[in-house]
Scaffold this active site. Structure first.
Site, PDB file in Angstrom:
ATOM      1  N   CYS A 164      -5.001   2.652  -3.476  1.00 33.52           N
ATOM      2  CA  CYS A 164      -3.747   3.178  -2.899  1.00 33.52           C
ATOM      3  C   CYS A 164      -2.626   2.156  -3.046  1.00 33.52           C
ATOM      4  O   CYS A 164      -1.785   1.998  -2.142  1.00 33.52           O
ATOM      5  CB  CYS A 164      -3.912   3.575  -1.441  1.00 33.52           C
ATOM      6  SG  CYS A 164      -5.137   4.855  -1.182  1.00 33.52           S
ATOM      7  N   GLN A 214      -4.342  -5.048   6.976  1.00 32.55           N
ATOM      8  CA  GLN A 214      -5.367  -5.949   6.410  1.00 32.55           C
ATOM      9  C   GLN A 214      -5.297  -7.347   7.004  1.00 32.55           C
ATOM     10  O   GLN A 214      -5.981  -8.260   6.540  1.00 32.55           O
ATOM     11  CB  GLN A 214      -5.215  -6.026   4.877  1.00 32.55           C
ATOM     12  CG  GLN A 214      -5.411  -4.697   4.173  1.00 32.55           C
ATOM     13  CD  GLN A 214      -6.844  -4.156   4.262  1.00 32.55           C
ATOM     14  OE1 GLN A 214      -7.766  -4.852   4.694  1.00 32.55           O
ATOM     15  NE2 GLN A 214      -7.025  -2.916   3.861  1.00 32.55           N
ATOM     16  N   ASP A 223       3.304  -4.513   7.945  1.00 30.51           N
ATOM     17  CA  ASP A 223       2.090  -3.706   7.838  1.00 30.51           C
ATOM     18  C   ASP A 223       0.914  -4.665   7.979  1.00 30.51           C
ATOM     19  O   ASP A 223       0.597  -5.417   7.052  1.00 30.51           O
ATOM     20  CB  ASP A 223       2.082  -2.992   6.474  1.00 30.51           C
ATOM     21  CG  ASP A 223       0.762  -2.264   6.212  1.00 30.51           C
ATOM     22  OD1 ASP A 223      -0.151  -2.344   7.060  1.00 30.51           O
ATOM     23  OD2 ASP A 223       0.653  -1.628   5.149  1.00 30.51           O
ATOM     24  N   LYS A 251     -10.244  -0.589  10.861  1.00 32.33           N
ATOM     25  CA  LYS A 251     -10.483  -1.786  10.031  1.00 32.33           C
ATOM     26  C   LYS A 251     -10.805  -3.005  10.905  1.00 32.33           C
ATOM     27  O   LYS A 251     -11.185  -4.053  10.399  1.00 32.33           O
ATOM     28  CB  LYS A 251      -9.258  -2.071   9.162  1.00 32.33           C
ATOM     29  CG  LYS A 251      -8.970  -0.944   8.148  1.00 32.33           C
ATOM     30  CD  LYS A 251      -7.821  -1.308   7.242  1.00 32.33           C
ATOM     31  CE  LYS A 251      -7.173  -0.148   6.560  1.00 32.33           C
ATOM     32  NZ  LYS A 251      -7.955   0.457   5.491  1.00 32.33           N
ATOM     33  N   HIS A 279       0.869  -1.177   0.000  1.00 33.75           N
ATOM     34  CA  HIS A 279       0.000   0.000   0.000  1.00 33.75           C
ATOM     35  C   HIS A 279       0.908   1.230   0.000  1.00 33.75           C
ATOM     36  O   HIS A 279       2.045   1.179   0.484  1.00 33.75           O
ATOM     37  CB  HIS A 279      -0.830  -0.054   1.289  1.00 33.75           C
ATOM     38  CG  HIS A 279      -1.847   1.022   1.445  1.00 33.75           C
ATOM     39  ND1 HIS A 279      -1.539   2.268   1.930  1.00 33.75           N
ATOM     40  CD2 HIS A 279      -3.182   1.035   1.209  1.00 33.75           C
ATOM     41  CE1 HIS A 279      -2.639   3.005   1.972  1.00 33.75           C
ATOM     42  NE2 HIS A 279      -3.653   2.276   1.547  1.00 33.75           N
TER      43      HIS A 279
HETATM   44  N1  C6P Z   1      -6.189   0.663   3.007  1.00 27.71           N
HETATM   45  C1  C6P Z   1      -8.092   0.321   1.565  1.00 27.71           C
HETATM   46  O1  C6P Z   1      -9.199   0.610   1.125  1.00 27.71           O
HETATM   47  P1  C6P Z   1      -4.804   3.871   7.328  1.00 27.71           P
HETATM   48  O2  C6P Z   1      -5.304   4.729   6.227  1.00 27.71           O
HETATM   49  O3  C6P Z   1      -3.611   4.470   8.021  1.00 27.71           O
HETATM   50  O4  C6P Z   1      -5.864   3.419   8.272  1.00 27.71           O
HETATM   51  O5  C6P Z   1      -4.318   2.502   6.638  1.00 27.71           O
HETATM   52  C2  C6P Z   1      -3.368   2.550   5.619  1.00 27.71           C
HETATM   53  C3  C6P Z   1      -3.136   1.191   5.051  1.00 27.71           C
HETATM   54  C4  C6P Z   1      -1.903   0.600   5.211  1.00 27.71           C
HETATM   55  N2  C6P Z   1      -1.663  -0.635   4.755  1.00 27.71           N
HETATM   56  C5  C6P Z   1      -2.587  -1.343   4.108  1.00 27.71           C
HETATM   57  C6  C6P Z   1      -2.259  -2.727   3.638  1.00 27.71           C
HETATM   58  C7  C6P Z   1      -3.857  -0.798   3.894  1.00 27.71           C
HETATM   59  O6  C6P Z   1      -4.770  -1.511   3.259  1.00 27.71           O
HETATM   60  C8  C6P Z   1      -4.143   0.505   4.367  1.00 27.71           C
HETATM   61  C9  C6P Z   1      -5.465   1.161   4.116  1.00 27.71           C
HETATM   62  C10 C6P Z   1      -7.532   1.109   2.731  1.00 27.71           C
HETATM   63  O7  C6P Z   1      -7.428  -0.611   1.104  1.00 27.71           O
HETATM   64  C11 C6P Z   1      -7.649   2.579   2.490  1.00 27.71           C
HETATM   65  S1  C6P Z   1      -6.643   3.137   1.163  1.00 27.71           S
END
Ligand code: C6P
Length: 427
Positions: free
Chosen positions: A384, A223, A220, A246, A143
């Site tokens: 993203c 997910q 990370d 999430k 991401h």
């Molecule tokens: N992905 C998606 O729709 P934040 O925005 O900080 O809560 O998470 C960022 C982030 C980091 N790593 C991974 C693997 C992610 O999937 C995400 C966030 C969302 O896929 C919003 S773009």
């Protein structure tokens, strides 16, 4: 002091081995008020859980209770409300500690989300450890949150960002990883689960290989944490990042887990109140982790809401959640994959939470609009993760992503929606 949060966890320790069908989905859905609303005159089918998941009553109530009964700043007041708010915030940190099985409470740093967690490591550990000519190793399925902070660091330090490629199924090429890691590698940063492909990476193996080279690893887990049990000690990762929103918690709160030895050696992230031991105009000394990294008034209600969310998931049983979602993903893969004109993007052997696909006649954004008309929420775009789109030579995908409250019926509705779009746009 043992809190309700602490006790609930203990009560759910002895769950039977999980199977799909173990969760009472009707009862579970009833705990999520938003799921009973209508969208465009249809019942809401919420399949955009990778972007953010919906919130159970336990979380909404936990946050309301804090504001109605306990609202005060923490670590500062001598009055009862401040003491109660501090205890609730501390209890939330212990809940997170147990959720990821961290060895110490002080290894849990509250941040705004996975993005801030990764930036924190890049700006503290990274700036201290990465020098000109050094390398940071990431993967082709990251991401943007696990690309851009490292790119910024590498630009500043004149270091090199190296990228482990993936194959046509969306699996990481481990032999390439072994070739790329070397004496200049200062950190490996890898996603546990790809948000665009659903691939579950073999992070335990990756960490073992990296540690064999003396290289620390940041995972990370944005997910991963919502979908299956995460045990940071078992993984032996050095850093683990995830977002509260999430995992059924509120937005604006997230977690950085870091091994204490790393956190202790790292310089602070931001300066301000609550992170200092003493301040004079000549010199400031800092508190120990995690306070050193938590300058200013934190998101107290957010931490409490996150604690309530993790308690909720633990109460259901994360293994039961995983089994249920695995069944949904298998079913969705079979049904959506069988629609003429559909190509699945991301067909790794190990996947979680996410089904990404394209349709030969319908652009993902058009499909998203048609599905929205049917009350079905999905995400369309690059998620993203633009380098993933580039790898598969596509501009975007349609992504359905699952949570513990989704059902096979909702996947059937998605399939009908795709067929409707096909009739509208198909040649
Ligand atoms: N992905 C998606 O729709 P934040 O925005 O900080 O809560 O998470 C960022 C982030 C980091 N790593 C991974 C693997 C992610 O999937 C995400 C966030 C969302 O896929 C919003 S773009």
């Amino acid at each position: 002091m043992t809190t309700l949060t602490d006790r609930r966890h203990t009560d759910t320790q002895a769950l039977a081995p999980a199977q799909a069908g173990d969760l009472d989905i009707a009862a579970t859905r009833a705990e999520f008020p938003i799921l009973s609303r209508q969208v465009n005159g249809r019942r809401l089918v919420y399949l955009d859980n990778a972007a953010t998941s919906q919130k159970p009553r336990a979380v909404i109530r936990g946050i309301s209770r804090y504001y109605e009964q306990e609202n005060a700043n923490i670590h500062r007041g001598v009055h009862l409300l401040s003491v109660e708010a501090t205890e609730a915030h501390d209890a939330a940190r212990r809940t997170v500690q147990r959720f990821v099985n961290a060895a110490r409470e002080s290894e849990i740093v509250f941040v705004r989300g996975a993005t801030e967690a990764i930036n924190l490591v890049a700006q503290t550990f990274g700036r201290a450890q990465v020098a000109e000519g050094d390398e940071v190793l990431i993967t082709a399925m990251e991401h943007h949150s696990n690309i851009v902070p490292w790119q910024m660091l590498c630009e500043e330090k004149r270091a090199r960002l190296r990228v482990v490629p993936i194959d046509d199924q969306g699996e990481l090429l481990l032999d390439e990883f072994e070739k790329l890691i070397g004496p200049r590698t200062r950190l490996v940063a890898v996603t546990h689960v790809s948000n665009a492909l659903g691939t579950v990476n073999p992070v335990r193996e990756i960490i073992a290989i990296a540690h064999g080279h003396g290289v620390p690893v940041l995972v990370d887990g944005a997910q991963a944490a919502p979908h299956f049990a995460v045990d940071v000690q078992d993984l032996n990762c050095d850093f683990y990042a995830f977002s509260g929103h999430k995992v059924y918690g509120p937005t604006g709160i997230g977690v950085l887990y870091g091994k204490y030895t790393f956190l202790d050696a790292m310089p602070p992230y931001q300066g301000g109140g609550d992170m200092i031991s003493s301040v004079t105009f000549e010199k400031t000394t800092y508190k120990k982790p995690p306070s050193k990294f938590e300058a200013g008034t934190p998101d107290i209600a957010g931490a409490i809401g996150l604690g309530a969310a993790l308690d909720y998931v633990t109460g259901l049983g994360i293994d039961r959640v995983a089994a249920h979602e695995h069944d949904l993903l298998e079913y969705a893969t079979e049904r959506v994959g069988a629609i003429p004109g559909v190509r699945l993007i991301g067909t790794a052997a190990q996947r979680a939470g996410v089904l990404s696909f394209i349709h030969k006649d319908v652009h993902p954004h058009d499909l998203g609009t048609i599905l929205d008309g049917e009350g079905i929420a999905i995400r369309a775009g690059h998620h993203c993760a633009q380098p993933v789109m580039e790898r598969f030579c596509i501009p975007a995908t349609t992504r359905a992503s699952f949570a513990l409250y989704n059902t096979r019926d909702e996947i059937d509705a998605l399939v009908e929606g795709i067929k409707k779009a096909q009739k509208v746009f198909g040649q």
